[in-house]
Write a protein that holds these residues in place. Structure first.
Motif, mmCIF file in Angstrom:
data_model
loop_
_atom_site.group_PDB
_atom_site.id
_atom_site.type_symbol
_atom_site.label_atom_id
_atom_site.label_comp_id
_atom_site.label_asym_id
_atom_site.label_seq_id
_atom_site.Cartn_x
_atom_site.Cartn_y
_atom_site.Cartn_z
ATOM 1 N N GLY A 404 1.201 -14.592 -17.409
ATOM 2 C CA GLY A 404 2.487 -14.843 -16.757
ATOM 3 C C GLY A 404 2.290 -15.281 -15.320
ATOM 4 O O GLY A 404 1.158 -15.454 -14.856
ATOM 5 N N GLU A 405 3.403 -15.446 -14.618
ATOM 6 C CA GLU A 405 3.339 -15.858 -13.218
ATOM 7 C C GLU A 405 3.010 -14.661 -12.336
ATOM 8 O O GLU A 405 3.513 -13.546 -12.567
ATOM 9 C CB GLU A 405 4.671 -16.471 -12.778
ATOM 10 N N ILE A 406 2.192 -14.883 -11.336
ATOM 11 C CA ILE A 406 1.800 -13.824 -10.401
ATOM 12 C C ILE A 406 2.879 -13.689 -9.328
ATOM 13 O O ILE A 406 3.174 -14.643 -8.609
ATOM 14 C CB ILE A 406 0.437 -14.142 -9.764
ATOM 15 N N TRP A 407 3.485 -12.514 -9.245
ATOM 16 C CA TRP A 407 4.504 -12.217 -8.231
ATOM 17 C C TRP A 407 3.943 -11.193 -7.258
ATOM 18 O O TRP A 407 3.283 -10.233 -7.666
ATOM 19 C CB TRP A 407 5.775 -11.671 -8.882
ATOM 20 N N VAL A 408 4.203 -11.385 -5.964
ATOM 21 C CA VAL A 408 3.572 -10.574 -4.922
ATOM 22 C C VAL A 408 4.611 -10.066 -3.921
ATOM 23 O O VAL A 408 5.502 -10.824 -3.495
ATOM 24 C CB VAL A 408 2.514 -11.402 -4.151
ATOM 25 N N ASP A 409 4.489 -8.811 -3.553
ATOM 26 C CA ASP A 409 5.267 -8.283 -2.427
ATOM 27 C C ASP A 409 4.335 -7.453 -1.559
ATOM 28 O O ASP A 409 3.600 -6.598 -2.060
ATOM 29 C CB ASP A 409 6.434 -7.412 -2.913
ATOM 30 N N SER A 410 4.315 -7.732 -0.256
ATOM 31 C CA SER A 410 3.466 -6.983 0.665
ATOM 32 C C SER A 410 3.932 -7.226 2.087
ATOM 33 O O SER A 410 4.810 -8.063 2.340
ATOM 34 C CB SER A 410 1.993 -7.414 0.531
ATOM 35 N N ALA A 411 3.330 -6.505 3.017
ATOM 36 C CA ALA A 411 3.672 -6.669 4.437
ATOM 37 C C ALA A 411 3.262 -8.028 4.970
ATOM 38 O O ALA A 411 3.735 -8.448 6.027
ATOM 39 C CB ALA A 411 2.998 -5.565 5.261
ATOM 40 N N THR A 412 2.408 -8.729 4.236
ATOM 41 C CA THR A 412 1.980 -10.050 4.684
ATOM 42 C C THR A 412 2.761 -11.181 4.024
ATOM 43 O O THR A 412 2.472 -12.352 4.274
ATOM 44 C CB THR A 412 0.467 -10.266 4.429
#
Length: 587
Positions: A404-412
């Motif tokens: 699947g698609e890579i989803w990202v959440d972070s402080a950066t």
């Protein structure tokens, strides 16, 4: 004092050790040409900052930075941060920018509504000569003033006059995407993003005062700007900087420099490793000492298992230890890293991958069926970050055995794209459906899966070619054919989809060495080799093969193939010298 801006880290570095060398610039012969301590860099930057003040520039204005590799760029970058001006580094327009490079430059200038363009005297003179000689036919230069900063001189350092952002969410730099699939967009990297990235880099890549880095990464690309230049400014390393053009012309320069200075850190995309293997000799490698190297970050494009195996094998005689190899995944919108220190490799059934499934198999299969081998890009180590694999159509989480698609959440995670609120909302603030996850995610556009606690990247969603219901990754097709015929230049291959009579088909553009001597018979031979390899590896029965001269295939600032640009050039008939062998046709 708590750091609120990226320049606070440089200020701490300046106060702690003002005379220690931060940057050393190395020329094409491998000689050190200039070394800058924190104090020397700050004094020069103060001179450029005074120039910006005299021009009436204020905090929040945008500046385009156009410099050849070298210290003038770093000085201008620091000066902008001192003044609160938001710098945007771009590939200099001209031959180094490749086909259409001036258009990407012009688009960036217009997009960010730049107050002005900062450059060096030498480059400005070359630019004027190129314009006068008609080197850019049909290109309308933006009506924005150019300012040379290398003649600004020095000024006394005054920390109290340096701009300090009111909040960490204030824009620090604009990083223009390479335009591999679309018009370049300015990624807003905030001071908070950069502070979090510097902190994570120091831990993940084991950086510090004793780190000796060597980098040939382009200064206008996020990998080089953030993870090399800004990292050195913040005190994470001492950096030896090479021109990427010098590296491409003579890859041995990279290894000569690392051996000479005892480098402990370096970085390269996959193509750099491949180039190093092809353009260095066993005798050269035997003379180099890479024993001190503790971290070799590999990122910015798909990491190929075959390339890694060749590189580590060929450079073992230089003292290169396999454990220093650090596969990493990142992108500009994540400022910059997402995961690091991949330690696994997995083989997956190629037919299953074509259907979006993950079916583990041995690398060498007894049944002779093809397996795709992927290099892991490590685990997720940034504090508070989360990475998920999501179905890009339904926005539902994927089962563990699905790609699947890579989803990202972070402080950066970047704040968004400059002056593009709708695109920012869609791409950087996406919601997962089907559950109560409160986070808003960056949709990377990359496809992948998790296995053994690591992230594996399979390719770009927009580069998938769908033939009779089967998904083919352009990178896999290119890897198959790049060495199928001796005339093909391995770094000049692009696969993309074509639409014929309402159905999608495949085209492969290949750069051919000694193109001038390529007649119809030779072209047929190359096309036949390409089609034979595609049929054997991917069961693709037919493909249009486009033979072009060296240097034709458009690439991004990090060396990635711009497949959509290749398709646009082909469909617009702009490849005047190309030899096209249509699907099923011999010339």
């Amino acid at each position: 004092m708590t750091a609120t801006g990226i320049l606070d880290l440089f200020a701490a570095n300046l106060e702690r050790d003002p005379d220690r060398a931060l940057f050393t610039f190395v020329d094409a012969r491998g000689q050190d040409t200039a070394a800058y301590s924190a104090d020397a860099l700050a004094r020069r930057a103060e001179g450029v900052r005074a120039l910006l003040d005299d021009l009436g520039w204020v905090a929040g204005d945008r500046a385009i930075l156009v410099y050849p590799p070298g210290p003038d760029f770093v000085v201008a970058l620091v000066a902008c941060l001192m003044a609160g001006v938001v710098p945007a580094a771009v590939l200099p327009p001209g031959p180094a920018g490749g086909r259409g490079g001036e258009k990407a430059f012009g688009a960036a200038v217009q997009d960010c509504r730049a107050r002005g363009i900062l450059t060096s005297t030498d480059f400005d003179q070359l630019r004027r000569l190129a314009v006068d000689s008609g080197a850019f036919p049909g290109f309308v230069w933006p009506d924005v003033a150019w300012h040379c900063t290398d003649t600004a001189g020095e000024r006394a350092v005054s920390l109290r006059r340096w701009h300090r952002p009111a909040v960490p969410g204030e824009a620090a730099v604009l990083q223009y995407t390479s335009g591999s699939t679309a018009t370049p967009r300015g990624v807003i990297m905030t001071h908070g993003n950069l502070l979090a990235e510097m902190s994570s880099n120091a831990v993940d890549f084991r950086l510090g005062r004793d780190t000796v880095g060597v980098s040939w990464l382009p200064q206008y690309h996020d990998f080089g700007l953030v993870n090399a230049i800004l990292s050195a400014l913040s005190g994470n390393m001492r950096l030896y900087s090479l021109s990427p053009l010098d590296f491409v012309r003579r890859p041995a320069l990279w290894f000569e420099t690392m051996s000479r200075v005892g480098a402990t850190l370096t970085a390269s995309p996959n193509f750099g490793l491949d180039l190093a293997v092809r353009k260095t000799t066993p005798e050269q490698r035997a003379a180099w000492d890479l024993g001190p190297l503790a971290t070799l970050v590999c990122a910015a494009e798909p990491i190929r298992a075959a390339t890694v195996d060749r590189f580590l094998g060929d450079f073992a005689g230089s003292g290169l230890r396999p454990e220093c190899f650090c596969p990493t995944y990142g992108l500009a919108e994540a400022t910059v890293s997402v995961s690091s220190w991949g330690r696994s490799r997995v083989a997956v059934d190629a037919e299953a991958v074509a259907q979006g499934r993950v079916v583990r198999v041995p690398e060498q299969r007894a049944d002779g069926a093809r397996a795709n081998v992927y290099i892991g890009c490590g685990g997720i180590t940034k504090p508070g970050s989360r990475v998920r694999i999501i179905d890009p159509e339904t926005r539902l989480p994927c089962p563990v055995d699905r790609i699947g698609e890579i989803w990202v959440d972070s402080a950066t995670k970047a704040a968004g794209y400059f002056d593009r609120p709708e695109e920012s909302r869609d791409a950087l603030y996406a919601r997962v459906d089907g559950e109560s996850d409160p986070r808003r995610y960056l949709r990377t556009g990359d496809l992948g899966f998790f296995a053994e606690g690591e992230l594996f990247v399979t390719g770009r969603r927009k580069d998938v070619i769908i033939l009779r219901g089967r998904n083919h990754y352009a990178e896999d097709l290119e890897e198959s054919v790049r060495r199928c015929h001796p005339a093909i230049r391995p770094g000049g291959v692009a696969a993309f989809a074509l639409e014929t009579a309402g159905e999608e088909s495949t085209a492969v553009m290949v750069e051919v060495a000694l193109f001038e001597g390529c007649d119809a018979v030779a072209a047929d031979g190359v096309a036949a080799a390409v089609r034979r390899r595609l049929a054997l590896d991917h069961q693709i029965g037919a493909a249009t093969v486009v033979l072009v001269p060296p240097g034709t295939v458009p690439k991004t600032t990090s060396g990635k193939v711009r497949r959509h640009a290749c398709r646009a050039l082909y469909e617009a008939g702009e490849l005047e010298t190309a030899i096209t062998v249509p699907s099923g046709v011999r010339r």
